[in-house]
Design an enzyme around this catalytic site. Structure first.
Site, PDB file in Angstrom:
ATOM      1  N   PRO A  19       0.793  -1.220   0.000  1.00 49.48           N
ATOM      2  CG  PRO A  19      -0.901  -1.547   1.560  1.00 49.48           C
ATOM      3  CD  PRO A  19       0.373  -2.152   1.049  1.00 49.48           C
ATOM      4  CG  ASN A  20      -0.403   4.286   1.181  1.00 46.72           C
ATOM      5  OD1 ASN A  20      -1.346   4.746   0.543  1.00 46.72           O
ATOM      6  ND2 ASN A  20      -0.533   3.804   2.395  1.00 46.72           N
TER       7      ASN A  20
ATOM      8  NE  ARG B   8       3.699   6.748   2.071  1.00 53.89           N
ATOM      9  CZ  ARG B   8       3.945   5.498   2.421  1.00 53.89           C
ATOM     10  NH1 ARG B   8       4.412   4.637   1.529  1.00 53.89           N
ATOM     11  NH2 ARG B   8       3.753   5.113   3.654  1.00 53.89           N
TER      12      ARG B   8
ATOM     13  CE1 TYR C  24       8.660   5.226   3.735  1.00 55.36           C
ATOM     14  CE2 TYR C  24       7.097   7.028   3.446  1.00 55.36           C
ATOM     15  CZ  TYR C  24       7.531   5.909   4.129  1.00 55.36           C
ATOM     16  OH  TYR C  24       6.819   5.469   5.235  1.00 55.36           O
TER      17      TYR C  24
ATOM     18  CG  ASN D 233       8.548  -1.649   0.782  1.00 53.81           C
ATOM     19  OD1 ASN D 233       7.859  -1.746   1.791  1.00 53.81           O
ATOM     20  ND2 ASN D 233       9.212  -0.548   0.469  1.00 53.81           N
TER      21      ASN D 233
ATOM     22  CB  ALA E 128       1.322   0.459   6.572  1.00 54.48           C
TER      23      ALA E 128
ATOM     24  CG  HIS F  74       4.501  -1.885  10.391  1.00 53.64           C
ATOM     25  ND1 HIS F  74       5.818  -2.274  10.504  1.00 53.64           N
ATOM     26  CD2 HIS F  74       4.495  -0.819   9.535  1.00 53.64           C
ATOM     27  CE1 HIS F  74       6.573  -1.469   9.757  1.00 53.64           C
ATOM     28  NE2 HIS F  74       5.790  -0.588   9.159  1.00 53.64           N
TER      29      HIS F  74
ATOM     30  CG  ASP G  95      -0.292 -17.394   8.316  1.00 53.02           C
ATOM     31  OD1 ASP G  95       0.702 -17.496   9.060  1.00 53.02           O
ATOM     32  OD2 ASP G  95      -1.466 -17.469   8.726  1.00 53.02           O
TER      33      ASP G  95
ATOM     34  CD  GLU H 100      10.664  -7.214   6.291  1.00 55.85           C
ATOM     35  OE1 GLU H 100      11.292  -8.107   6.907  1.00 55.85           O
ATOM     36  OE2 GLU H 100       9.883  -6.430   6.852  1.00 55.85           O
TER      37      GLU H 100
ATOM     38  CG  HIS I 165      10.962  -2.035   5.240  1.00 50.10           C
ATOM     39  ND1 HIS I 165       9.612  -1.994   4.967  1.00 50.10           N
ATOM     40  CD2 HIS I 165      11.195  -3.203   5.874  1.00 50.10           C
ATOM     41  CE1 HIS I 165       9.059  -3.093   5.428  1.00 50.10           C
ATOM     42  NE2 HIS I 165       9.990  -3.847   5.978  1.00 50.10           N
ATOM     43  CG  LEU I 166      11.976   2.704  -0.296  1.00 55.15           C
ATOM     44  CD1 LEU I 166      10.716   3.400  -0.769  1.00 55.15           C
ATOM     45  CD2 LEU I 166      13.089   2.849  -1.310  1.00 55.15           C
ATOM     46  CB  SER I 167      12.143   4.623   5.933  1.00 52.86           C
ATOM     47  OG  SER I 167      11.138   3.707   6.355  1.00 52.86           O
TER      48      SER I 167
ATOM     49  NE  ARG J 138       9.550   6.351   9.233  1.00 53.02           N
ATOM     50  CZ  ARG J 138       8.639   6.160   8.277  1.00 53.02           C
ATOM     51  NH1 ARG J 138       8.772   5.116   7.464  1.00 53.02           N
ATOM     52  NH2 ARG J 138       7.645   7.003   8.129  1.00 53.02           N
TER      53      ARG J 138
ATOM     54  NE  ARG K 167       6.307   4.682  10.249  1.00 54.71           N
ATOM     55  CZ  ARG K 167       5.342   4.791   9.323  1.00 54.71           C
ATOM     56  NH1 ARG K 167       5.112   3.816   8.474  1.00 54.71           N
ATOM     57  NH2 ARG K 167       4.617   5.894   9.240  1.00 54.71           N
TER      58      ARG K 167
HETATM   59  C1  DQA Z   1       8.094   1.285   4.291  1.00 52.06           C
HETATM   60  C2  DQA Z   1       8.039   1.500   5.810  1.00 52.06           C
HETATM   61  C3  DQA Z   1       6.635   1.302   6.335  1.00 52.06           C
HETATM   62  O1  DQA Z   1       6.603   1.528   7.729  1.00 52.06           O
HETATM   63  C4  DQA Z   1       5.670   2.258   5.664  1.00 52.06           C
HETATM   64  O2  DQA Z   1       4.349   2.029   6.116  1.00 52.06           O
HETATM   65  C5  DQA Z   1       5.750   2.212   4.191  1.00 52.06           C
HETATM   66  C6  DQA Z   1       7.072   2.148   3.562  1.00 52.06           C
HETATM   67  C7  DQA Z   1       9.476   1.636   3.713  1.00 52.06           C
HETATM   68  O3  DQA Z   1       9.734   1.259   2.584  1.00 52.06           O
HETATM   69  O4  DQA Z   1      10.273   2.305   4.376  1.00 52.06           O
HETATM   70  O5  DQA Z   1       4.749   2.295   3.493  1.00 52.06           O
HETATM   71  O6  DQA Z   1       7.832  -0.079   4.018  1.00 52.06           O
END
Ligand code: DQA
Length: 148
Positions: free
Chosen positions: A10-11, A18, A23, A74, A77, A80, A87, A98, A100-102, A107, A111
């Site tokens: 998502p997002n 964003r 990010y 990735n 959210a 979390h 599963d 896995e 994550h950009l951040s 944070r 998270r």
């Molecule tokens: C994220 C970190 C997540 O906490 C956040 O909800 C994202 C992006 C990252 O790539 O840093 O949507 O997965």
């Protein structure tokens, strides 16, 4: 079978607009183009899917069981919150990385938990887009080690 599935939760379709201070300024398409070039250079085909819906991502993971040697995910959210996605990943037989950009650990407290961290081969976080590049390399080396 030499397909790598890149999954974006998502997002992540909003990257570029964003919270660029968190990010980065690159769009998802830019990340995907770079990952595709790297993956193809190593002899893989890249399939990318972005969805804002948990069930879509779960169905992609389950379909990948027959169609992909590895997954780079990735989950945004859903990382979390989604035990259902965890599963699905747990029953994928290939390599899973896995990304994550951040750096979620640096944070907000919500998270700090990843439902998927315990079922993936490894996690790369906090390096911005470089994390995707490192994930391709890690996935490739782990597959080589497995003899796939
Ligand atoms: C994220 C970190 C997540 O906490 C956040 O909800 C994202 C992006 C990252 O790539 O840093 O949507 O997965």
């Amino acid at each position: 079978m030499t397909t790598i599935l890149l999954l974006s939760g998502p997002n992540l379709d909003q990257l570029g607009v964003r919270s660029p201070e968190v990010y980065g300024a690159q769009t998802l398409d830019e990340h995907v183009s770079r990952v595709r070039a790297l993956a193809e250079g190593l002899g893989y085909t890249l399939r990318h899917r972005q969805s804002n819906h948990e069930g879509d991502l779960i169905e992609e993971v389950n379909a990948a069981r027959e169609a992909a040697v590895g997954i780079i995910i990735n989950a945004g959210a859903l990382t979390h919150t989604s035990w259902a996605l965890a599963d699905a990943l747990a029953s994928f037989p290939g390599v899973v990385v896995e990304v994550h950009l951040s750096n979620p650990a640096a944070r907000e407290p919500f998270r700090h938990t990843s439902t998927v961290a315990g079922v993936v081969d490894g996690t790369i976080a906090g390096f911005g887009g470089l994390g995707y590049d490192l994930a391709v390399e890690a996935l490739h080396r782990l597959l080589q080690r497995r003899g796939d």
